[in-house]
Design a protein around this motif. Structure first.
Motif, short mmCIF file in Angstrom:
data_model
loop_
_atom_site.label_atom_id
_atom_site.label_comp_id
_atom_site.label_asym_id
_atom_site.label_seq_id
_atom_site.Cartn_x
_atom_site.Cartn_y
_atom_site.Cartn_z
N ALA A 5 0.83 -1.21 0.00
CA ALA A 5 0.00 0.00 0.00
C ALA A 5 0.86 1.26 0.00
CB ALA A 5 -0.93 0.01 1.21
N ASP A 63 -2.34 4.56 -9.01
CA ASP A 63 -3.45 3.90 -8.32
C ASP A 63 -4.62 4.86 -8.19
OD1 ASP A 63 -1.51 1.96 -5.90
OD2 ASP A 63 -1.95 1.62 -8.02
N GLN A 69 -7.14 2.50 -3.50
CA GLN A 69 -6.53 2.89 -2.23
C GLN A 69 -7.52 2.72 -1.08
OE1 GLN A 69 -4.99 6.81 -2.82
NE2 GLN A 69 -3.13 6.07 -3.84
N THR A 99 -7.68 -0.88 -0.27
CA THR A 99 -6.46 -1.27 0.43
C THR A 99 -6.52 -0.84 1.89
OG1 THR A 99 -5.16 -1.10 -1.60
CG2 THR A 99 -3.94 -1.06 0.47
#
Length: 112
Positions: A40, A47, A52, A55
């Motif tokens: 991450a 991304d 995100q 994640t």
């Protein structure tokens, strides 16, 4: 000198085995969270926000699971400590009773 080399190689093998076992225990305890955090934090520049957010949600879930596992472990250790204390107390009581019984049996039948 040959024996020293064998001794050192055995010690090195034992250290390698212990290190592998420790890493395995660490991985099972933290459930791969280190890899998730690393990916991450070191993710690609492109991304998107949804990825995100997923994640972060996954990391949060893993942290909660790890926290719960640590709490359960703490509870088990606490319970084990309590049981151990009770066992020590019971064994001391038993030893005192056995000592008193031995003393009385050595005094004879009519000397009470």
């Amino acid at each position: 000198q040959h024996q020293e080399q064998q001794h050192y190689s055995k010690a090195a093998a034992r250290l390698d085995r212990l290190e592998a076992e420790e890493n395995s225990n660490r991985d099972s305890l933290f459930g791969g969270i280190v890899e998730s955090v690393t990916s991450a934090l070191g993710g690609a520049e492109g991304d998107n926000d949804l990825s995100q957010a997923d994640t972060i949600s996954g990391l949060s879930s893993q942290l909660n699971q790890t926290r719960d596992a640590l709490n359960q472990r703490g509870d088990k250790l606490s319970s084990l400590a309590d049981k151990s204390d009770k066992l020590v107390s019971a064994s001391q009581d038993f030893a005192a009773m056995a000592k008193e019984l031995n003393r009385k049996s050595n005094q004879g039948f009519f000397s009470w």
